[in-house]
Design an enzyme around this catalytic site. Structure first.
Site: not given
Length: 267
Positions: A7, A9, A16
């Site tokens: 993944d 983020d 984030e």
């Protein structure tokens, strides 16, 4: 040859809090949107898959009227796209400025996998420009060039739906039994498991308290020899890694029969 799918983020970098949140708020300011997300607000918004979807969540009828938008929500798509385009530009500027360092172990593990010929990919429903910026910053341009990137609106449903991982499996032409995912969120884990993929979770700033039942291994980070070390939060598969995860640990997960593969979809 095995495949390793990251993944973006929260996995490649803890993007984030220091990346997406300020980019959203700056965008709202520039467009005169009467919204400013606090850290607590954003902790809830990250549960919504996709930046455009998060933006749409603030477009209540009252906000739409204040901005002079049509009453029909179906007519707001162009506005959302404009906001998101600007937000992506702000975010990528922050990545380029170096304010979002790679998470521990990302470059090291990528180098190990690339050296022995593993297929490397990123599967994210964030904007492709954002994903490529983070990937390049996290592993360097040479390693990034060897990655397959699956990002943005290339699938109809975002995580926790399995679509992005099923798409990646089809495009890569790899077998799910030889594919391992590294995620940081419950939504991401659910997507990977629904696609039938064994998954390691490395928790990030907004996800530490989420439910990771089904993950083969849950760690605080992938760890690095010089620190920080990887704190083991859950090890249902009995991997027992050392202070930092090695490629051999991932191979062990893939060789365990049926490890954390609950999906029955076919790519």
């Amino acid at each position: 040859m095995p495949a390793l799918i990251f993944d973006c983020d929260g996995v490649l970098a803890d993007t984030e809090r220091d990346g997406h949140l300020p980019a959203f708020n700056q965008t709202f300011d520039e467009f005169g949107v009467p919204v400013h997300w606090s850290d607590a607000d954003y902790a809830e918004k990250v549960r919504i898959g996709g930046g455009k979807e998060r933006m749409r969540s603030i477009l209540t009828p009252d906000v739409a009227r204040e901005l002079g938008l049509p009453e029909d929500p179906a007519a707001w798509d162009e506005t959302i796209l404009a906001w998101h385009h600007r937000k992506t530009a702000i975010y990528t500027e922050r990545v380029a400025a170096g304010v979002l360092p790679a998470r521990p172990g990302i470059r090291r593990l990528t180098e190990e996998a690339a050296a022995v010929g593993w297929t490397l990919a990123v599967a994210s429903t964030s904007a492709e420009a954002s994903v490529r910026a983070v990937l390049t910053h996290a592993v360097g341009p040479d390693l990034a060039a060897g990655f397959h990137v699956f990002a943005g609106d290339i699938v109809p449903a975002k995580k926790p739906a399995p679509d992005i991982y099923l798409y990646a499996l089809r495009e890569l032409g790899v077998d799910r039994s030889e594919t391992l995912v590294i995620e940081d969120s419950e939504n991401g884990l659910r997507a990977a498991l629904a696609a039938g993929l064994a998954t390691v979770v490395t928790v990030s700033s907004y996800t530490a308290d989420e439910d990771f039942d089904g993950a083969a291994l849950v760690v605080s980070s992938l760890g690095d020899p010089a620190g920080p070390t990887a704190e083991i939060l859950a090890d249902p598969a009995g991997i027992h890694p050392g202070p930092y995860l090695r490629l051999a640990d991932l191979v062990t997960i893939l060789t365990l029969p049926g490890t954390s593969r609950t999906g029955s979809e076919t790519p």
